[in-house]
Motif scaffolding. Structure first.
Motif, mmCIF file in Angstrom:
data_model
loop_
_atom_site.group_PDB
_atom_site.id
_atom_site.type_symbol
_atom_site.label_atom_id
_atom_site.label_comp_id
_atom_site.label_asym_id
_atom_site.label_seq_id
_atom_site.Cartn_x
_atom_site.Cartn_y
_atom_site.Cartn_z
ATOM 1 N N ALA A 1 18.527 32.951 22.093
ATOM 2 C CA ALA A 1 18.069 34.302 21.735
ATOM 3 C C ALA A 1 17.010 34.719 22.757
ATOM 4 C CB ALA A 1 17.494 34.322 20.334
ATOM 5 N N SER A 2 16.986 36.011 23.115
ATOM 6 C CA SER A 2 16.029 36.522 24.099
ATOM 7 C C SER A 2 15.779 37.994 23.848
ATOM 8 C CB SER A 2 16.575 36.295 25.519
ATOM 9 O OG SER A 2 17.813 36.984 25.699
ATOM 10 N N GLU A 3 14.847 38.559 24.605
ATOM 11 C CA GLU A 3 14.497 39.976 24.496
ATOM 12 C C GLU A 3 14.179 40.354 23.048
ATOM 13 O OE1 GLU A 3 17.469 42.420 26.334
ATOM 14 O OE2 GLU A 3 17.728 41.037 28.044
ATOM 15 N N VAL A 4 13.347 39.569 22.429
ATOM 16 C CA VAL A 4 13.014 39.761 21.007
ATOM 17 C C VAL A 4 12.017 40.906 20.896
ATOM 18 C CG1 VAL A 4 12.065 38.699 18.938
ATOM 19 C CG2 VAL A 4 13.434 37.327 20.570
ATOM 20 N N THR A 5 12.249 41.845 19.962
ATOM 21 C CA THR A 5 11.330 42.931 19.619
ATOM 22 C C THR A 5 11.193 42.943 18.121
ATOM 23 O OG1 THR A 5 13.023 44.637 19.369
ATOM 24 C CG2 THR A 5 12.226 44.248 21.613
ATOM 25 N N ALA A 6 10.471 43.945 17.611
ATOM 26 C CA ALA A 6 10.312 44.060 16.153
ATOM 27 C C ALA A 6 11.620 44.438 15.484
ATOM 28 C CB ALA A 6 9.213 45.070 15.838
ATOM 29 N N GLU A 7 12.554 45.013 16.277
ATOM 30 C CA GLU A 7 13.771 45.520 15.638
ATOM 31 C C GLU A 7 15.050 44.897 16.214
ATOM 32 O OE1 GLU A 7 13.648 49.678 16.172
ATOM 33 O OE2 GLU A 7 12.083 50.003 14.646
ATOM 34 N N SER A 8 14.952 44.089 17.285
ATOM 35 C CA SER A 8 16.185 43.554 17.887
ATOM 36 C C SER A 8 15.902 42.289 18.678
ATOM 37 C CB SER A 8 16.813 44.604 18.802
ATOM 38 O OG SER A 8 15.976 44.854 19.920
ATOM 39 N N PHE A 9 16.972 41.600 19.053
ATOM 40 C CA PHE A 9 16.898 40.493 19.991
ATOM 41 C C PHE A 9 18.316 40.294 20.569
ATOM 42 C CE2 PHE A 9 17.744 38.626 15.854
ATOM 43 C CZ PHE A 9 18.781 37.750 16.097
ATOM 44 N N ARG A 10 18.378 39.643 21.726
ATOM 45 C CA ARG A 10 19.661 39.387 22.408
ATOM 46 C C ARG A 10 20.100 37.945 22.144
ATOM 47 N NH1 ARG A 10 22.694 41.452 26.381
ATOM 48 N NH2 ARG A 10 21.168 43.155 26.718
ATOM 49 N N VAL A 11 21.397 37.786 21.896
ATOM 50 C CA VAL A 11 21.965 36.449 21.717
ATOM 51 C C VAL A 11 22.935 36.193 22.882
ATOM 52 C CG1 VAL A 11 23.331 34.939 20.247
ATOM 53 C CG2 VAL A 11 21.793 36.631 19.219
ATOM 54 N N SER A 12 22.882 35.003 23.445
ATOM 55 C CA SER A 12 23.811 34.625 24.529
ATOM 56 C C SER A 12 24.299 33.188 24.301
ATOM 57 C CB SER A 12 23.134 34.771 25.898
ATOM 58 O OG SER A 12 21.987 33.931 25.991
ATOM 59 N N TRP A 13 25.470 32.887 24.850
ATOM 60 C CA TRP A 13 26.078 31.544 24.685
ATOM 61 C C TRP A 13 27.055 31.281 25.825
ATOM 62 C CZ3 TRP A 13 26.995 35.758 21.640
ATOM 63 C CH2 TRP A 13 28.299 36.305 21.700
ATOM 64 N N GLY A 14 27.461 30.084 25.941
ATOM 65 C CA GLY A 14 28.445 29.699 26.951
ATOM 66 C C GLY A 14 29.826 29.482 26.329
ATOM 67 N N HIS A 15 30.885 29.782 27.131
ATOM 68 C CA HIS A 15 32.265 29.583 26.647
ATOM 69 C C HIS A 15 32.568 28.098 26.487
ATOM 70 C CE1 HIS A 15 33.198 33.786 26.954
ATOM 71 N NE2 HIS A 15 32.945 33.832 28.283
ATOM 72 N N ASP B 1 20.433 40.980 3.430
ATOM 73 C CA ASP B 1 21.854 41.206 3.737
ATOM 74 C C ASP B 1 22.262 40.507 5.026
ATOM 75 O OD1 ASP B 1 22.022 42.746 1.488
ATOM 76 O OD2 ASP B 1 21.707 44.650 2.570
ATOM 77 N N THR B 2 23.495 39.940 5.009
ATOM 78 C CA THR B 2 24.084 39.330 6.214
ATOM 79 C C THR B 2 24.914 40.374 6.937
ATOM 80 O OG1 THR B 2 24.195 37.161 5.181
ATOM 81 C CG2 THR B 2 25.620 37.534 7.085
ATOM 82 N N LYS B 3 24.747 40.400 8.228
ATOM 83 C CA LYS B 3 25.515 41.318 9.051
ATOM 84 C C LYS B 3 26.364 40.528 10.044
ATOM 85 C CE LYS B 3 22.006 44.980 8.716
ATOM 86 N NZ LYS B 3 21.130 45.928 9.474
ATOM 87 N N GLU B 4 27.456 41.163 10.549
ATOM 88 C CA GLU B 4 28.327 40.489 11.525
ATOM 89 C C GLU B 4 28.937 41.508 12.459
ATOM 90 O OE1 GLU B 4 32.767 40.141 9.648
ATOM 91 O OE2 GLU B 4 31.320 38.570 9.023
ATOM 92 N N VAL B 5 29.381 41.008 13.609
ATOM 93 C CA VAL B 5 30.047 41.838 14.600
ATOM 94 C C VAL B 5 31.052 40.951 15.352
ATOM 95 C CG1 VAL B 5 28.291 41.407 16.385
ATOM 96 C CG2 VAL B 5 29.735 43.438 16.524
ATOM 97 N N SER B 6 32.192 41.548 15.734
ATOM 98 C CA SER B 6 33.218 40.834 16.515
ATOM 99 C C SER B 6 33.287 41.447 17.897
ATOM 100 C CB SER B 6 34.581 40.934 15.842
ATOM 101 O OG SER B 6 34.569 40.286 14.591
ATOM 102 N N MET B 7 33.520 40.623 18.894
ATOM 103 C CA MET B 7 33.562 41.139 20.257
ATOM 104 C C MET B 7 34.506 40.262 21.066
ATOM 105 S SD MET B 7 29.790 39.848 21.329
ATOM 106 C CE MET B 7 29.187 40.498 19.784
ATOM 107 N N GLY B 8 35.018 40.840 22.112
ATOM 108 C CA GLY B 8 35.907 40.102 22.987
ATOM 109 C C GLY B 8 35.195 39.014 23.746
ATOM 110 N N SER B 9 36.011 38.093 24.334
ATOM 111 C CA SER B 9 35.442 36.945 25.018
ATOM 112 C C SER B 9 34.766 37.322 26.310
ATOM 113 C CB SER B 9 36.542 35.918 25.296
ATOM 114 O OG SER B 9 37.534 36.483 26.134
ATOM 115 N N THR B 10 34.920 38.595 26.757
ATOM 116 C CA THR B 10 34.290 39.003 28.022
ATOM 117 C C THR B 10 32.857 39.446 27.829
ATOM 118 O OG1 THR B 10 35.137 41.258 27.721
ATOM 119 C CG2 THR B 10 36.498 39.708 28.987
ATOM 120 N N HIS B 11 32.420 39.632 26.567
ATOM 121 C CA HIS B 11 31.045 40.063 26.307
ATOM 122 C C HIS B 11 30.091 38.923 26.491
ATOM 123 C CE1 HIS B 11 33.244 43.462 24.641
ATOM 124 N NE2 HIS B 11 32.080 44.144 24.588
#
Length: 576
Positions: free
Chosen positions: A533-547, A566-576
């Motif tokens: 996780a990176s770029e953490v703010t009061a309202e957001s943060f970035r998640v990154s991972w390796g294939h 509440d739990t939230k989710e999102v789906s994205m392609g493998s290119t993201h």
């Protein structure tokens, strides 16, 4: 005296029958509606035989198509005039009649009627048979059936035969005619229209000038009736004197005795008998198949012999036998019997061996004296009966290979020993071809979440490729792929964490082998690598991972407050 009258013709077409014999002789209706011949010699009284000698008269009428129905009426009139010339009665002259075309039949025997009127009525009502002309067979039939005691033939009575023919016979008449003459029957031959005069001379007794007649048409047959009946009458009287003279002599006559058959094979057997009394000139052995309607044949041996080997017979056939003693001027009654030939020697020891998926070898023990072998082989299943194949080989071949067979199929193989065109009983055996060789030793390797490598040992050098079929264990759809003659293949696009069943078939020119089967389970999809996780703010943060693995097409990311919410989710392609 026994008088034999014989009428023979050739076949004719339907068109010939329409007009043949029409208006060839003046006819008039009698009071009963029938027809009678107008006597062309006005005022001439018919000849009547006044000799005290008696005769047995057997008339053989050829009723074949070439005479035609109108001319057959003229034949009946001729017979009426002939019968009228003799004193007919049970103790006088007896008259019997048979008719033939392709096959002979008895119309009445010698002892059927006791008066001349009864015989004349039978002649007037004689039916027209129709058919082809086999004269030789009919002559033999008369000798075998009419001149017998049970048919009314009397011993010590002269024998005479009269032949009337309008054409050439369709079979050989010379041997049967000779047999009649050998039996003491004096033959006369009358030709009408297109008769073969050489054949008439070959049939008739000598001399020709008193025993052979030839007329131009049925309409003029009446012109010879007086001369014919006079000659017959004279010969009746002369033969009667000869017979009575012989009966006072020292010569004894009789039939042979004790018929024995031996040396029976499929094609021959020996016939033996005890000698007949007296001076026998020769013996005649007549033989014919009992149930096949075959033509009678005969063998003749010198009177000093008492056996003969009958050859060239049909196998497994019952033959009727009749042996006659032939004297100078007569023949004895027949000594009768029967014998059945053996079956032809057949093949034995049939063995089927060296079986492959499309060939097998057949071998058997040889048979002596044959012309060759015939081999038949076919699938045993009913729906393949039309696939029967045939091979013919020489008598030297007792081992051969059968080819182009269907794999995994039971075959019936049958071998016949051939004797010319005749075959022995069959010898059969069954054997099943081998199935097509499947591949062996299936191995699964490099299995991951969406692929697996299959490896196997080759089925055969004759394999042209392989068919791979695979399906999820709990699935309905089967996938299939055909590959060349390789020994490994990788399956892709599989579902992770799933069991698959696999079947591999060898493909040949002849078809498909049995399956080599196995199963494997794909791995689960591996988790992402190095989650950060990176770029953490009061309202957001970035998640990154390796294939974690190739082939991943989608990621699903879920998140929720650590202390609840509440739990939230999102789906994205493998290119993201």
């Amino acid at each position: 005296m026994r008088v034999f009258m014989y009428f023979s013709t050739l076949c004719a077409s339907a068109e010939d029958l329409e007009g043949e014999g029409e208006s060839t002789l003046p006819l008039r209706l009698d009071d009963t509606g029938g027809t009678e011949e107008i006597n062309e010699i006005s005022g001439a009284d018919p000849f009547v035989c006044t000799t005290q000698a008696i005769a047995d008269i057997v008339i053989l009428v050829d009723g074949s198509w070439s005479i035609g129905r109108l001319n057959f009426r003229l034949v009946r009139m001729f017979l009426e005039n002939l019968v009228s010339a003799f004193s007919v009665g049970i103790d006088q002259t007896r008259i019997g009649l048979a008719q033939y075309s392709g096959d002979p039949r008895i119309e009445w025997h010698l002892n059927a009627f006791t008066t001349k009127d009864a015989v004349l009525d039978a002649v007037k009502n004689l039916p027209y048979k129709g058919g082809n002309t086999l004269t030789g067979l009919a002559l033999t039939y008369i000798l075998e059936n009419s001149f017998k005691p049970e048919s009314g033939s009397r011993s010590g009575v002269p024998k005479v035969g009269i032949l009337i023919t309008d054409g050439k016979s369709q079979d050989d008449v010379i041997p049967p005619a000779q047999s009649l003459r050998d039996a003491g029957i004096e033959l006369f031959a009358i030709g009408v229209k297109n008769a073969d005069e050489n054949e008439l001379r070959a049939i008739a007794s000598e001399p020709d000038n008193t025993h052979v007649y030839n007329v131009a048409d049925f309409s003029v047959m009446s012109s010879i009736i007086e001369g014919l009946t006079q000659i017959v009458c004279e010969r009746v009287e002369e033969q009667d004197k000869e017979i009575k003279g012989e009966s006072t002599g020292q010569e004894t006559q009789g039939a042979p005795q004790d018929l024995v058959t031996s040396e029976v094979t499929a094609r021959s057997f020996r016939v033996s008998w005890s000698h007949a009394p007296g001076s026998v000139e020769k013996y005649r052995v007549v033989f014919y198949p009992a149930t096949q309607g075959g033509r009678p044949e005969e063998a003749v041996v010198d009177g000093t012999e008492n056996s003969v080997v009958l050859r060239y017979l049909n196998s497994l056939t019952e033959y009727q036998l009749a042996v006659f003693a032939v004297y100078t001027s007569s023949a004895s009654e027949a000594l009768r019997g029967s014998e059945t030939t053996l079956a032809l020697p057949m093949v034995n020891g049939l063995e089927l061996y060296d079986v492959t998926h499309n060939t097998m070898r057949a071998r058997w023990s040889g048979v002596q004296g044959i012309s060759g072998y015939m081999v038949l082989y076919a699938p045993l299943t009913n729906d393949q009966a039309s696939d029967e194949k045939e091979m013919k080989v020489s008598d030297a071949v007792t081992d051969l290979q059968l080819e182009d067979l269907t794999p995994a199929t039971e075959y019936t193989v049958t071998v016949y020993a051939m004797y010319g065109e005749e075959a022995s009983d069959p010898m059969s055996s069954q054997q099943t071809t081998l199935p097509l060789s499947p591949p062996k030793n299936l191995v699964f390797s490099e299995v991951d979440h969406n692929s697996a490598k299959l490896s196997w040992e080759a089925a055969s050098r004759k394999v042209t490729g392989y068919r791979i079929m695979y399906v999820k264990t709990d699935g309905l759809k089967t996938d299939e792929v055909d590959v060349g003659p390789v020994t490994s293949w990788t399956l892709n696009d599989l579902k992770s964490a799933t069991e698959y069943e696999v079947a591999i078939f060898g493909i040949y020119d002849e078809g498909q082998s049995e399956a080599l089967s196995g199963s494997f389970t794909t791995d689960p999809v591996p988790e992402p690598l190095d989650l950060q996780a990176s770029e953490v703010t009061a309202e957001s943060f970035r998640v990154s991972w390796g294939h974690s693995a190739p082939g991943i097409v989608l990621y699903k990311l879920t998140w929720a407050p650590y202390d609840g919410g509440d739990t939230k989710e999102v789906s994205m392609g493998s290119t993201h």
